[in-house]
Design an enzyme around this catalytic site. Structure first.
Site, mmCIF file in Angstrom:
data_model
loop_
_atom_site.group_PDB
_atom_site.id
_atom_site.type_symbol
_atom_site.label_atom_id
_atom_site.label_comp_id
_atom_site.label_asym_id
_atom_site.label_seq_id
_atom_site.Cartn_x
_atom_site.Cartn_y
_atom_site.Cartn_z
ATOM 1 N N GLY A 171 32.102 80.148 25.887
ATOM 2 C CA GLY A 171 31.500 81.383 25.822
ATOM 3 C C GLY A 171 31.397 81.584 27.317
ATOM 4 O O GLY A 171 30.894 83.009 27.429
ATOM 5 N N TYR A 225 35.865 61.399 58.522
ATOM 6 C CA TYR A 225 35.113 61.706 57.477
ATOM 7 C C TYR A 225 33.687 62.043 57.738
ATOM 8 O O TYR A 225 32.950 63.166 57.434
ATOM 9 C CB TYR A 225 35.001 60.997 56.231
ATOM 10 C CG TYR A 225 34.364 61.544 54.846
ATOM 11 C CD1 TYR A 225 35.007 62.349 53.995
ATOM 12 C CD2 TYR A 225 33.458 60.786 54.353
ATOM 13 C CE1 TYR A 225 34.684 62.752 52.958
ATOM 14 C CE2 TYR A 225 32.762 61.110 53.073
ATOM 15 C CZ TYR A 225 33.305 61.983 52.636
ATOM 16 O OH TYR A 225 32.817 62.453 51.215
ATOM 17 N N ALA A 226 33.031 61.114 58.526
ATOM 18 C CA ALA A 226 31.561 61.167 58.898
ATOM 19 C C ALA A 226 31.563 62.602 59.984
ATOM 20 O O ALA A 226 30.346 63.052 59.840
ATOM 21 C CB ALA A 226 31.108 59.989 59.686
HETATM 22 P P1 NAP Z 1 37.936 64.057 44.155
HETATM 23 O O1 NAP Z 1 37.937 63.727 42.817
HETATM 24 O O2 NAP Z 1 39.077 63.446 44.929
HETATM 25 O O3 NAP Z 1 38.231 65.555 44.019
HETATM 26 C C1 NAP Z 1 38.632 66.448 45.212
HETATM 27 C C2 NAP Z 1 38.910 67.944 44.803
HETATM 28 O O4 NAP Z 1 38.892 68.498 45.852
HETATM 29 C C3 NAP Z 1 40.109 68.180 43.833
HETATM 30 O O5 NAP Z 1 39.746 69.188 42.974
HETATM 31 C C4 NAP Z 1 41.388 68.497 44.834
HETATM 32 O O6 NAP Z 1 42.126 69.495 44.414
HETATM 33 C C5 NAP Z 1 40.479 69.304 45.968
HETATM 34 N N1 NAP Z 1 40.949 69.515 47.121
HETATM 35 C C6 NAP Z 1 41.152 68.451 47.983
HETATM 36 N N2 NAP Z 1 41.709 68.939 49.154
HETATM 37 C C7 NAP Z 1 41.642 70.568 48.787
HETATM 38 C C8 NAP Z 1 42.454 71.680 49.549
HETATM 39 N N3 NAP Z 1 42.918 71.538 50.921
HETATM 40 N N4 NAP Z 1 42.147 72.929 48.966
HETATM 41 C C9 NAP Z 1 41.743 73.085 47.700
HETATM 42 N N5 NAP Z 1 41.090 72.082 47.009
HETATM 43 C C10 NAP Z 1 41.429 70.772 47.666
HETATM 44 O O7 NAP Z 1 36.728 64.074 44.876
HETATM 45 P P2 NAP Z 1 35.106 64.142 44.680
HETATM 46 O O8 NAP Z 1 34.678 62.852 44.626
HETATM 47 O O9 NAP Z 1 34.740 64.947 43.560
HETATM 48 O O10 NAP Z 1 34.560 64.887 45.735
HETATM 49 C C11 NAP Z 1 34.238 66.291 46.084
HETATM 50 C C12 NAP Z 1 33.490 66.483 47.153
HETATM 51 O O11 NAP Z 1 32.326 65.792 47.248
HETATM 52 C C13 NAP Z 1 34.329 66.253 48.573
HETATM 53 O O12 NAP Z 1 33.834 67.150 49.449
HETATM 54 C C14 NAP Z 1 33.611 64.830 48.842
HETATM 55 O O13 NAP Z 1 33.804 64.776 50.119
HETATM 56 C C15 NAP Z 1 32.040 64.963 48.268
HETATM 57 N N6 NAP Z 1 31.517 63.537 48.323
HETATM 58 C C16 NAP Z 1 32.104 62.701 47.259
HETATM 59 C C17 NAP Z 1 31.517 61.485 46.922
HETATM 60 C C18 NAP Z 1 31.970 60.452 46.104
HETATM 61 O O14 NAP Z 1 31.422 59.398 46.003
HETATM 62 N N7 NAP Z 1 32.818 60.816 45.188
HETATM 63 C C19 NAP Z 1 30.304 61.368 47.878
HETATM 64 C C20 NAP Z 1 29.812 62.126 48.760
HETATM 65 C C21 NAP Z 1 30.571 63.131 49.018
HETATM 66 P P3 NAP Z 1 43.559 69.032 43.817
HETATM 67 O O15 NAP Z 1 43.363 67.869 42.898
HETATM 68 O O16 NAP Z 1 43.991 70.101 42.953
HETATM 69 O O17 NAP Z 1 44.438 68.618 44.790
#
Ligand code: NAP
Length: 264
Positions: free
Chosen positions: A75, A176-177
């Site tokens: 929805g 990244y940091a």
């Molecule tokens: P993920 O599963 O690798 O997903 C990353 C997402 O970002 C995907 O949807 C990807 O799109 C998109 N993306 C990457 N580069 C892009 C670009 N240039 N333009 C548009 N979309 C882009 O990562 P996640 O773990 O969900 O992480 C999401 C956020 O949380 C990030 O900022 C990450 O640094 C942060 N984070 C994650 C963790 C963790 O432990 N997982 C911890 C701290 C912070 P496509 O797949 O379509 O390419």
């Protein structure tokens, strides 16, 4: 929200929850990198709160379309929009499509992010630039594009997805940091610039969350986390949902850490 409500929310997959009534404020939420993982959970959370949601993806069109379809069946209104946020003109293209289909963007979640790990001594310029461009510069350009409409509406929510790695060291992730620490500092400064206008700017700093980004490593590192488990995308999304809500109107310039006690 009551403690009972919180428990119920944790037990039920977000997409199965009925969305709230559409919000009175005409506008939408835009979540970057929402084709999977944390971004997808945030899109579900905001849709459940009554927002129409623009679901940005870079390459995973199928993932983004699947999430939009599931939200549509529940929805909600959800629109997948393909754009690489690092491309010149991406912010304008994304905004044009979101605004023409869903109305002005009143909630922006800068979630798109990636890693390209390596010890600093071997880190290439390309890996440095790619991570800084995606995690920090793109968030700046999208936020800049977002603020005019938010200031005019005297309502806006910018939420940046940072990381605990922006707050503490993690060997092998200097790029990244730096990007995430930059995002946290950026958040604070923009928040102060627009605080008078009803616009809040905050960050969340997730710890170790089970997604493709941490595929294979999350469970193995559980012993280093006081909660003894990795977090879920939904647990991060719930915090973003709070920061986007009316109840968070006096919360700005802060970073909400979501890490099971890791940085405590
Ligand atoms: P993920 O599963 O690798 O997903 C990353 C997402 O970002 C995907 O949807 C990807 O799109 C998109 N993306 C990457 N580069 C892009 C670009 N240039 N333009 C548009 N979309 C882009 O990562 P996640 O773990 O969900 O992480 C999401 C956020 O949380 C990030 O900022 C990450 O640094 C942060 N984070 C994650 C963790 C963790 O432990 N997982 C911890 C701290 C912070 P496509 O797949 O379509 O390419």
């Amino acid at each position: 929200m009551s403690a009972t409500g919180t428990r119920e929310r944790a037990a039920v997959p977000s997409v199965a929850r009925a969305p709230s009534e559409p919000r009175e404020l005409a506008g939408c939420a835009l979540v970057t990198g929402a084709s999977r993982g944390i971004g997808a959970a945030i899109a579900r959370e905001l849709a459940t709160a009554g927002w129409s949601v623009a679901i940005n993806y870079r390459s995973d069109r199928e993932g983004a379309e699947g999430i939009a379809a599931a939200l549509g069946e529940a929805g909600a209104t959800a629109l997948p929009i393909g754009a690489d946020v690092t491309e010149p003109g991406a912010a304008e293209a994304l905004y044009s499509e979101a605004e023409s289909e869903l109305g002005r963007v009143l909630v922006l979640v800068n979630n798109a992010g990636l890693t390209a790990d390596g010890l600093s001594i071997r880190l290439t310029d390309a890996d440095w630039d790619r991570v800084l461009e995606t995690n920090l510069s793109a968030a700046f350009r999208l936020t800049r594009r977002a603020l005019t409409a938010m200031v005019r509406a005297r309502f806006g929510r910018v939420i940046n997805v940072a990381s605990v790695v922006g707050q503490r060291a993690n060997a092998g992730q200097a790029n990244y940091a730096a990007s995430k620490a930059g995002l946290i500092a950026f958040t604070r400064t923009v928040a102060v610039e627009v605080a008078r206008r009803g616009v809040t700017v905050n960050a969340v700093a997730p710890g170790l969350i089970e997604t493709e980004m941490t595929d294979g490593i999350a469970t193995g590192l559980a012993d280093a986390i006081p909660a003894r488990r990795p977090g879920t995308p939904e647990e991060v999304a719930a915090c973003v949902g709070f920061l986007a809500s009316d109840e968070a109107s006096y919360v700005t310039g802060t970073t909400l850490t979501v890490d099971g006690g890791m940085t405590a």
